[in-house]
Design an enzyme around this catalytic site. Sequence first.
Site, PDB file in Angstrom:
ATOM      1  N   ARG A 121      14.683-106.460  43.031  1.00  0.00           N
ATOM      2  CA  ARG A 121      15.402-105.174  43.160  1.00  0.00           C
ATOM      3  C   ARG A 121      17.008-105.278  42.742  1.00  0.00           C
ATOM      4  O   ARG A 121      17.666-104.370  43.051  1.00  0.00           O
ATOM      5  CB  ARG A 121      15.439-104.782  44.675  1.00  0.00           C
ATOM      6  CG  ARG A 121      14.098-104.769  45.133  1.00  0.00           C
ATOM      7  CD  ARG A 121      14.149-104.165  46.654  1.00  0.00           C
ATOM      8  NE  ARG A 121      12.676-104.025  47.446  1.00  0.00           N
ATOM      9  CZ  ARG A 121      12.271-105.008  47.898  1.00  0.00           C
ATOM     10  NH1 ARG A 121      13.004-106.210  48.180  1.00  0.00           N
ATOM     11  NH2 ARG A 121      11.067-104.821  48.650  1.00  0.00           N
ATOM     12  N   LYS A 143      23.275 -97.935  30.732  1.00  0.00           N
ATOM     13  CA  LYS A 143      22.227 -97.430  30.545  1.00  0.00           C
ATOM     14  C   LYS A 143      21.116 -98.557  30.162  1.00  0.00           C
ATOM     15  O   LYS A 143      21.505 -99.401  29.042  1.00  0.00           O
ATOM     16  CB  LYS A 143      22.124 -96.628  29.426  1.00  0.00           C
ATOM     17  CG  LYS A 143      22.528 -95.218  30.018  1.00  0.00           C
ATOM     18  CD  LYS A 143      22.442 -94.051  28.682  1.00  0.00           C
ATOM     19  CE  LYS A 143      22.987 -92.706  29.225  1.00  0.00           C
ATOM     20  NZ  LYS A 143      22.910 -91.473  28.116  1.00  0.00           N
ATOM     21  N   GLU A 185      28.296 -95.521  15.137  1.00  0.00           N
ATOM     22  CA  GLU A 185      28.668 -95.098  16.565  1.00  0.00           C
ATOM     23  C   GLU A 185      30.043 -94.993  16.679  1.00  0.00           C
ATOM     24  O   GLU A 185      30.732 -94.286  17.648  1.00  0.00           O
ATOM     25  CB  GLU A 185      27.761 -96.068  17.267  1.00  0.00           C
ATOM     26  CG  GLU A 185      26.345 -96.147  17.222  1.00  0.00           C
ATOM     27  CD  GLU A 185      25.715 -95.027  18.020  1.00  0.00           C
ATOM     28  OE1 GLU A 185      26.383 -94.232  18.451  1.00  0.00           O
ATOM     29  OE2 GLU A 185      24.462 -95.063  17.885  1.00  0.00           O
ATOM     30  N   LYS A 227      34.314 -94.971  25.309  1.00  0.00           N
ATOM     31  CA  LYS A 227      33.003 -95.080  26.259  1.00  0.00           C
ATOM     32  C   LYS A 227      33.536 -95.184  27.808  1.00  0.00           C
ATOM     33  O   LYS A 227      32.771 -94.590  28.594  1.00  0.00           O
ATOM     34  CB  LYS A 227      32.236 -96.069  25.464  1.00  0.00           C
ATOM     35  CG  LYS A 227      30.890 -95.969  26.337  1.00  0.00           C
ATOM     36  CD  LYS A 227      29.721 -96.175  25.628  1.00  0.00           C
ATOM     37  CE  LYS A 227      28.348 -96.011  26.592  1.00  0.00           C
ATOM     38  NZ  LYS A 227      27.207 -96.142  26.139  1.00  0.00           N
ATOM     39  N   GLU A 237      25.495 -89.277  33.822  1.00  0.00           N
ATOM     40  CA  GLU A 237      25.192 -88.115  32.837  1.00  0.00           C
ATOM     41  C   GLU A 237      25.088 -86.853  33.440  1.00  0.00           C
ATOM     42  O   GLU A 237      23.933 -86.178  32.854  1.00  0.00           O
ATOM     43  CB  GLU A 237      24.031 -88.476  31.665  1.00  0.00           C
ATOM     44  CG  GLU A 237      24.374 -87.799  30.391  1.00  0.00           C
ATOM     45  CD  GLU A 237      23.283 -88.353  29.368  1.00  0.00           C
ATOM     46  OE1 GLU A 237      23.466 -89.633  29.000  1.00  0.00           O
ATOM     47  OE2 GLU A 237      22.494 -87.678  28.692  1.00  0.00           O
ATOM     48  N   ARG A 241      29.234 -87.121  29.998  1.00  0.00           N
ATOM     49  CA  ARG A 241      28.595 -88.377  29.419  1.00  0.00           C
ATOM     50  C   ARG A 241      27.571 -87.798  28.302  1.00  0.00           C
ATOM     51  O   ARG A 241      27.390 -88.771  27.224  1.00  0.00           O
ATOM     52  CB  ARG A 241      27.876 -89.421  30.133  1.00  0.00           C
ATOM     53  CG  ARG A 241      27.416 -90.724  29.689  1.00  0.00           C
ATOM     54  CD  ARG A 241      27.127 -91.507  30.544  1.00  0.00           C
ATOM     55  NE  ARG A 241      26.426 -92.689  29.689  1.00  0.00           N
ATOM     56  CZ  ARG A 241      26.265 -93.984  29.916  1.00  0.00           C
ATOM     57  NH1 ARG A 241      26.512 -94.218  31.421  1.00  0.00           N
ATOM     58  NH2 ARG A 241      25.936 -94.817  29.298  1.00  0.00           N
ATOM     59  N   ASN A 245      26.154 -88.213  23.104  1.00  0.00           N
ATOM     60  CA  ASN A 245      24.878 -88.100  22.568  1.00  0.00           C
ATOM     61  C   ASN A 245      24.832 -87.207  21.128  1.00  0.00           C
ATOM     62  O   ASN A 245      24.004 -86.888  20.675  1.00  0.00           O
ATOM     63  CB  ASN A 245      23.896 -87.498  23.533  1.00  0.00           C
ATOM     64  CG  ASN A 245      23.304 -88.599  24.694  1.00  0.00           C
ATOM     65  OD1 ASN A 245      23.343 -89.689  24.344  1.00  0.00           O
ATOM     66  ND2 ASN A 245      23.152 -87.683  25.657  1.00  0.00           N
ATOM     67  N   HIS A 248      22.488 -87.443  18.331  1.00  0.00           N
ATOM     68  CA  HIS A 248      21.320 -88.235  18.970  1.00  0.00           C
ATOM     69  C   HIS A 248      20.055 -87.261  19.118  1.00  0.00           C
ATOM     70  O   HIS A 248      18.998 -87.616  18.848  1.00  0.00           O
ATOM     71  CB  HIS A 248      21.565 -88.778  20.500  1.00  0.00           C
ATOM     72  CG  HIS A 248      22.410 -89.893  20.349  1.00  0.00           C
ATOM     73  ND1 HIS A 248      23.767 -90.115  19.580  1.00  0.00           N
ATOM     74  CD2 HIS A 248      21.987 -91.299  20.610  1.00  0.00           C
ATOM     75  CE1 HIS A 248      24.065 -91.313  19.764  1.00  0.00           C
ATOM     76  NE2 HIS A 248      22.940 -92.425  19.954  1.00  0.00           N
ATOM     77  N   HIS A 252      17.239 -88.622  16.892  1.00  0.00           N
ATOM     78  CA  HIS A 252      16.223 -89.188  17.690  1.00  0.00           C
ATOM     79  C   HIS A 252      14.880 -88.637  17.189  1.00  0.00           C
ATOM     80  O   HIS A 252      13.879 -89.235  16.967  1.00  0.00           O
ATOM     81  CB  HIS A 252      16.038 -89.157  19.117  1.00  0.00           C
ATOM     82  CG  HIS A 252      16.818 -90.029  19.872  1.00  0.00           C
ATOM     83  ND1 HIS A 252      17.080 -89.896  21.391  1.00  0.00           N
ATOM     84  CD2 HIS A 252      17.361 -91.380  19.638  1.00  0.00           C
ATOM     85  CE1 HIS A 252      17.722 -91.196  21.618  1.00  0.00           C
ATOM     86  NE2 HIS A 252      17.791 -91.814  20.915  1.00  0.00           N
ATOM     87  N   HIS A 267      19.155 -97.350  13.601  1.00  0.00           N
ATOM     88  CA  HIS A 267      19.206 -96.308  14.843  1.00  0.00           C
ATOM     89  C   HIS A 267      20.662 -95.632  14.527  1.00  0.00           C
ATOM     90  O   HIS A 267      20.776 -94.451  14.509  1.00  0.00           O
ATOM     91  CB  HIS A 267      19.477 -97.078  16.189  1.00  0.00           C
ATOM     92  CG  HIS A 267      19.997 -96.041  17.293  1.00  0.00           C
ATOM     93  ND1 HIS A 267      19.220 -95.102  17.812  1.00  0.00           N
ATOM     94  CD2 HIS A 267      21.276 -95.905  18.054  1.00  0.00           C
ATOM     95  CE1 HIS A 267      19.860 -94.467  18.844  1.00  0.00           C
ATOM     96  NE2 HIS A 267      21.061 -94.931  18.863  1.00  0.00           N
TER      97      HIS A 267
END
Length: 368
Positions: A121, A143, A185, A227, A237, A241, A245, A248, A252, A267
Amino acid sequence: MTIIPVSGAGFQTYDVVVGRGLLGQAGQRVAPLARGRTVIVSDETVAAIHGEALRASLEGAGVRSEMVTVPAGEASKSFAQLERVLDRLLEIGLDRRDVVVAMGGGVVGDLAGLAAALYMRGVDFVQVPTTLLAQVDSSVGGKTAIDTPRGKNLVGAFHQPRLVLADIDVLATLPEKQLRSGWAEVLKHGLICDAAFFDWLAGEGAAGAMGDPTALERAVVRSVEIKAAVVGEDEKEAGRRALLNLGHTFGHAIEAELGFEEAALAHGEAVALGCCMAFRYSARLGLCPTADAERAEAVIKAAGLPTRLDQAGAFAADRLLALMAGDKKAEGGALTLILAHGIGQAFVAKNVDADRVRAFLIEEGAAG
Ligand code: NAD
Ligand code: GLY
């Protein structure tokens, strides 16, 4: 060396340490967190180059370590590798006071971070990012995720690290394509909210894209500051936040269509192309000066990154649109895009009209 604290309402404050020679200091920095034992999760490439230095440093500080490796590449962000890593942690007998150390690029950080979130956990983890992309982006903010055949990063958790050690020296062994991918980035951070930083990256700072360590260190520090501020305000987010992206949703979709394969776009390369498309789309809608879209494109191009769709391959507009709508940033079927009013002025655009985006994709060279 610079230490940037990351603080937010929902998590324990942690430091991102950026500097040179940090791998050699990892032991003394991790020891206070580890209470004696760590499991390093890495990929086979990174473990072969930098694994021994990390292990020696940990052992020098009295921290025992085991090493678990996965194959290098995006394919390791899978249920199969997650299960393998978790099974190894169980076999080793890691307990809840021990620490997972993720040493590698975004793939390892995302996979090991998710394993740490799930194991018993949740156990503590430390990020030792070894790609520029991981240093400026994926190692900070908590993330974690794996991919499924239905899409990228669809199964994951928010699990913040306890410490991030971004050693600029490890970037010296990074292949040029990966350095450029991370640079995308860095440029993205300037495009989102810091026009002065973007100016520096376009001029004097551009040496970082060629591997100059002094420029790289400054670029990493400023990116992490940006960041950290965003994540501190909006960890999960709910709002701001999403700005991170930028590029992205287009990126993506392009990556997904190409199949996330090694030979395809890295990426960051997809993000660079996505940023150009987001700026051109913003300009086309009259939201952003055309001169800013052209400048963004020129600086991205000068860094050796793709700026035009046909550089990535041949695409069908409907297919890209479907992938964009399926992106997890889509809300209730409506398209959400990060657009810009200018360099350093990104904003979240909700309920974007899909037909206009389709027409734009055709203008960009996709088949109608
Ligand atoms: P990666 O982890 O696959 O690393 C790229 C390649 O570089 C790999 O082959 C790796 O073995 C090699 N490598 C890494 N460090 C090296 C070094 N110092 N020297 C030599 N080779 C080295 O890719 P990446 O670009 O770092 O990360 C991409 C991943 O990050 C994607 O899965 C993306 O979804 C994820 N990501 C996550 C977040 C987040 O917030 N969690 C943000 C951005 C990207
Ligand atoms: N890379 C986007 C984020 O961390 O939110």
